[in-house]
Scaffold this active site. Structure first.
Site, PDB file in Angstrom:
ATOM      1  N   SER A 110       1.091  -1.270   0.019  1.00 54.17           N
ATOM      2  CA  SER A 110       0.369  -0.262  -0.253  1.00 54.17           C
ATOM      3  C   SER A 110       0.918   1.280  -0.087  1.00 54.17           C
ATOM      4  O   SER A 110       1.224   1.850  -0.792  1.00 54.17           O
ATOM      5  CB  SER A 110      -0.658   0.412   1.146  1.00 54.17           C
ATOM      6  N   HIS A 113       5.984   1.238   3.184  1.00 47.87           N
ATOM      7  CA  HIS A 113       6.692   2.026   4.283  1.00 47.87           C
ATOM      8  C   HIS A 113       7.331   0.644   5.354  1.00 47.87           C
ATOM      9  O   HIS A 113       8.216   0.662   6.944  1.00 47.87           O
ATOM     10  CB  HIS A 113       5.934   2.777   5.711  1.00 47.87           C
ATOM     11  N   ASP A 114       6.451  -0.588   5.068  1.00 49.89           N
ATOM     12  CA  ASP A 114       7.920  -1.661   5.551  1.00 49.89           C
ATOM     13  C   ASP A 114       9.055  -1.965   6.277  1.00 49.89           C
ATOM     14  O   ASP A 114       9.812  -1.240   5.336  1.00 49.89           O
ATOM     15  CB  ASP A 114       7.224  -2.756   4.939  1.00 49.89           C
ATOM     16  N   SER A 119       6.974  -6.100   1.517  1.00 47.91           N
ATOM     17  CA  SER A 119       5.887  -5.799   1.192  1.00 47.91           C
ATOM     18  C   SER A 119       6.551  -5.475  -0.771  1.00 47.91           C
ATOM     19  O   SER A 119       5.661  -5.478  -1.628  1.00 47.91           O
ATOM     20  CB  SER A 119       4.986  -4.496   1.231  1.00 47.91           C
ATOM     21  N   GLY A 181       1.018   4.160   4.101  1.00 45.20           N
ATOM     22  CA  GLY A 181      -0.277   3.821   3.657  1.00 45.20           C
ATOM     23  C   GLY A 181      -1.207   2.678   4.500  1.00 45.20           C
ATOM     24  O   GLY A 181      -0.471   2.284   5.353  1.00 45.20           O
ATOM     25  N   GLY A 184      -1.720  -1.544   4.994  1.00 47.93           N
ATOM     26  CA  GLY A 184      -0.492  -1.612   6.169  1.00 47.93           C
ATOM     27  C   GLY A 184      -0.280  -1.296   7.632  1.00 47.93           C
ATOM     28  O   GLY A 184      -0.540  -2.275   8.625  1.00 47.93           O
ATOM     29  N   HIS A 185      -0.888  -0.414   7.381  1.00 49.24           N
ATOM     30  CA  HIS A 185      -0.749   0.662   8.982  1.00 49.24           C
ATOM     31  C   HIS A 185      -2.745   0.081   9.701  1.00 49.24           C
ATOM     32  O   HIS A 185      -1.629  -0.068  10.967  1.00 49.24           O
ATOM     33  CB  HIS A 185      -0.748   2.511   8.574  1.00 49.24           C
ATOM     34  N   ASN A 476       3.589  -3.201  13.343  1.00 49.81           N
ATOM     35  CA  ASN A 476       4.052  -2.065  12.615  1.00 49.81           C
ATOM     36  C   ASN A 476       6.040  -1.374  12.566  1.00 49.81           C
ATOM     37  O   ASN A 476       6.011  -0.145  12.035  1.00 49.81           O
ATOM     38  CB  ASN A 476       3.589  -0.150  12.841  1.00 49.81           C
ATOM     39  N   TYR A 477       6.829  -1.578  13.574  1.00 48.32           N
ATOM     40  CA  TYR A 477       8.191  -2.004  13.298  1.00 48.32           C
ATOM     41  C   TYR A 477       8.652  -2.691  13.170  1.00 48.32           C
ATOM     42  O   TYR A 477       9.408  -3.481  14.186  1.00 48.32           O
ATOM     43  CB  TYR A 477       8.306  -0.773  14.621  1.00 48.32           C
TER      44      TYR A 477
END
Ligand SMILES: Cc1cc2nc3c(=O)[nH]c(=O)nc-3n(C[C@H](O)[C@H](O)[C@H](O)COP(=O)(O)OP(=O)(O)OC[C@H]3O[C@@H](n4cnc5c(N)ncnc54)[C@H](O)[C@@H]3O)c2cc1C
Ligand SMILES: *[C@@H]1O[C@H](CO)[C@@H](O)[C@H](O)[C@H]1NC(C)=O
Ligand SMILES: *[C@@H]1O[C@H](CO)[C@@H](O)[C@H](O)[C@H]1NC(C)=O
Ligand SMILES: *[C@@H]1O[C@H](CO)[C@@H](O)[C@H](O)[C@H]1NC(C)=O
Ligand SMILES: *[C@@H]1O[C@H](CO)[C@@H](O)[C@H](O)[C@H]1NC(C)=O
Ligand SMILES: *[C@@H]1O[C@H](CO)[C@@H](O)[C@H](O)[C@H]1NC(C)=O
Ligand SMILES: *[C@@H]1O[C@H](CO)[C@@H](O)[C@H](O)[C@H]1NC(C)=O
Ligand SMILES: *[C@@H]1O[C@H](CO)[C@@H](O)[C@H](O)[C@H]1NC(C)=O
Length: 541
Positions: A110, A113-114, A119, A181, A184-185, A476-477
């Protein structure tokens, strides 16, 4: 050398890398041809506008445009066989079905930012296609019900901007980076400046649309509450492709106040950080005070600095006496404070260059790209002054130049939501979260190991002072140091090493949901949830 992540993935991946390069081209070409033929078999002309293969001139720019961490741009990395940027839900179904029938793996992207690039890259042997959701980014806001449907490809900055255009008194509790995005977020949790008041982004989701492994599109009603639970903090990519979320907007006042007050070691930083640990999570829930710890220079002398950065959902006139009452030691003065609208505060917290305006929130790539390695922790008991002093020592070491810790207080709404309400389990009892960060530039990349060594040493030092059994982490981190799945085959026991860190006991229920919706493990990646291959139900586990 840490120019590619291959040095830190288990040896099994190194073996697969060798295999990848020796994989016969003819096999890849056949898969490729079969996949493209399948995509075109529906006679849907619009699909050809959005298929990118390495022979398309824009393949590289589409691949790289949303990559946030340039550690993963290296040509050594495994690239996708095909990228598709769907224009409709139907296109997504087509990709899922055709990938499955041609033995292609899927990576869903998305915002890209992974933290480990999962991703858009794969350490697995099997060729893969990226489903890039950038063009599924419609925002449709209903001010009456204070809800919105948002496409998975929406960036947070665009979302905030669109909400503020409808009403200055509506907002959404999610992260601070405008280019992150929604897909993912939100599926991984989603924390930001409104978290103490309203919880996570995932706590404010009321419906969703997802394409499952069998190609069907489901909404909340048809997917059922187990899957709907899983994609609000368990990460979307283990379960399918999330098309859209319906979110609950929240109230924000017309005027909010921000401040950033810095204190060095010479200005009592140790005492202030120590004290902050006892009060940050107990403050009025309209008041968030985060702390950024960095190396700093004061009068030519090296020191450590604690920057206290705050959002208050109210005016300066109310904030100053509130601080006087709850945290007088910080010595906040009226002139440290700035009143803004909520959307202006989103710019303030965004890290956009100073002078940026509200309209810059919709820019798609505002950041200078850098190399990064981050890790996370949760703290359940205040850390002693002595231990803090030991921590400061790390900031004087080799490699600490670009080191940073972000301490984010919990409390408020976060303490009212039970650990099992969503897959995100780090609720009551966790007084704050730490994000450990290091970054370096292109020029420094030849010496990248010193930065990575620094952050791993720091993480090791922190072990006695943070959550234990398991030492928890925030999905998410994402951090592959915590462990990875084996190619194609994921033992539940192996995966539980990292799974328990991200989800605690919720990991069992996630694996159960996975077993129900994707028993053949089509949607898999280095940290995906494995199917719970056992007759035990998670409830009895
Ligand atoms: C600069 C920066 C700032 C950040 N700030 C914050 C912050 O303030 N608060 C916070 O909580 N987090 C923050 N994060 C972390 C961020 O929340 C996660 O990296 C998040 O997963 C990114 O989502 P994405 O869609 O941009 O990433 P992607 O890389 O696209 O996706 C991340 C993961 O989700 C999966 N995924 C993406 N889209 C879908 C979909 N549609 N369906 C199913 N699976 C999907 C991917 O496959 C991958 O596994 C930040 C990250 C960066 C790089
Ligand atoms: C990429 O190239 C293929 C084959 O030449 C073509 O069919 C397709 O339309 C191209 N994709 C885009 C987005 O232009
Ligand atoms: C083809 O795709 C477009 C765009 O996604 C869609 O609007 C259209 O209905 C599709 N046509 C068919 C025949 O499925
Ligand atoms: C690490 O955190 C910083 C600050 O939040 C962020 O800018 C960076 O993108 C993160 N790292 C990675 C790997 O993306
Ligand atoms: C898809 O999104 C990209 C990037 O936002 C944009 O440049 C492109 O025009 C979009 N494609 C279509 C066909 O809408
Ligand atoms: C405080 O420190 C931060 C981070 O080092 C810096 O960006 C900011 O300019 C400083 N603010 C003040 C008021 O000195
Ligand atoms: C540090 O704290 C002491 C008392 O604990 C106080 O007298 C002093 O003024 C403080 N220094 C700064 C720079 O705030
Ligand atoms: C993978 O798991 C399946 C069971 O799901 C098993 O039959 C198979 O032997 C395993 N393969 C490898 C390579 O371990």
């Amino acid at each position: 050398m840490e120019t590619t992540p291959s040095t830190k993935v288990p040896r099994i991946f190194l073996c697969s890398l060798v295999l990848i390069f020796s994989m016969p081209w003819s096999t890849k070409a056949q898969i490729h041809e079969g996949f493209l033929r399948c995509l075109h078999s529906q006679n849907n002309d619009s699909i050809s506008q959005v298929i990118y293969t390495p022979t398309n001139t824009s393949y590289n720019s589409v691949l790289q445009s949303s990559i946030q961490n340039i550690r993963f741009l290296s040509p050594m990395e495994r690239k996708p066989l095909v990228i598709v940027t769907p224009l409709s839900n139907f296109h997504v179904q087509l990709v899922v079905n055709c990938a499955k029938s041609n033995d292609l793996q899927i990576r869903v992207r998305s915002g890209g930012h992974d933290y480990e690039g999962l991703s858009y890259l794969s350490y697995y042997l099997q060729p893969f296609v990226i489903v890039d959701m950038r063009n599924l980014s419609r925002i449709s806001i209903d001010t009456e019900s204070k809800t919105a449907w948002i496409g998975a490809g929406v960036g947070l900055g665009k979302l905030y901007h669109a909400i503020a255009e409808k009403s200055p008194n509506l907002g959404f509790p999610a992260g601070t980076c405008p280019t992150v995005g929604a897909g993912g977020h939100i599926s991984g949790g989603g924390e930001g400046t409104l978290t103490r008041k309203y919880g996570l982004a995932a706590d404010n989701v009321i419906d969703a649309k997802i394409v499952k492994a069998d190609g069907a599109i489901l909404d909340r009603k048809s997917m059922g509450e187990d899957l709907f639970w899983a994609i609000r903090g368990g990460g979307g990519a283990s379960f399918g492709v999330i098309l859209a979320y319906r979110i609950q907007l929240v109230s924000v006042p017309s005027i909010v106040t921000v401040f950033s007050v810095n204190r060095s070691l010479e200005q009592n930083a140790t005492k202030l950080v120590h004290l902050w640990q006892h009060i940050g999570y107990r403050l009025d829930r309209d008041l968030l005070i985060r702390v950024f710890i960095t190396q700093a220079r004061s009068g030519g002398k090296l020191t450590v600095q604690a920057a206290f950065q705050s959002l208050y959902l109210g005016t300066v006139a109310k904030l100053v006496p509130l601080m006087q009452e709850s945290f007088p030691e910080l010595g906040l003065r009226r002139e440290d404070c700035t009143e803004l609208s909520w959307i202006e505060s989103a710019v303030y917290f965004s890290d956009l260059p100073s002078g940026s305006t509200v309209d810059d929130l919709v820019r798609s790539s505002p950041y200078p790209k850098n190399y990064y390695k981050n890790k996370s922790d949760y703290v359940v008991e205040p850390i002693s002054e002595v231990a803090l002093e030991g921590l400061w020592k790390r900031f004087f070491e080799e490699g600490a130049e670009a080191g940073m810790l972000i301490l984010s207080p919990s409390g408020g709404r976060m303490f009212e939501i039970s650990d099992s309400e969503t897959p995100y389990p780090h609720r009551a009892g966790n007084i704050y979260q730490i994000q450990h960060i290091t970054s370096w530039t292109e020029e420094e990349n030849a010496n990248s190991q010193r930065f990575i060594d620094w952050i791993r040493r720091l993480y090791k030092y922190m072990a006695p002072f943070v959550s234990k059994y398991p030492r928890a982490a925030y999905l998410n981190y994402r951090d592959l140091d915590l462990g990875t799945n084996r190619e194609g085959n994921t033992s539940f026991a192996q995966a539980s090493v990292w799974g328990m860190k991200y989800f605690k006991k919720n990991f069992y229920r996630l694996a159960h949901v996975k077993q129900e919706v994707d028993p053949s493990n089509f949607f898999r990646y280095e940290q995906s949830i494995p199917p719970f291959l056992s007759s035990l139900k998670w409830r009895n586990a």
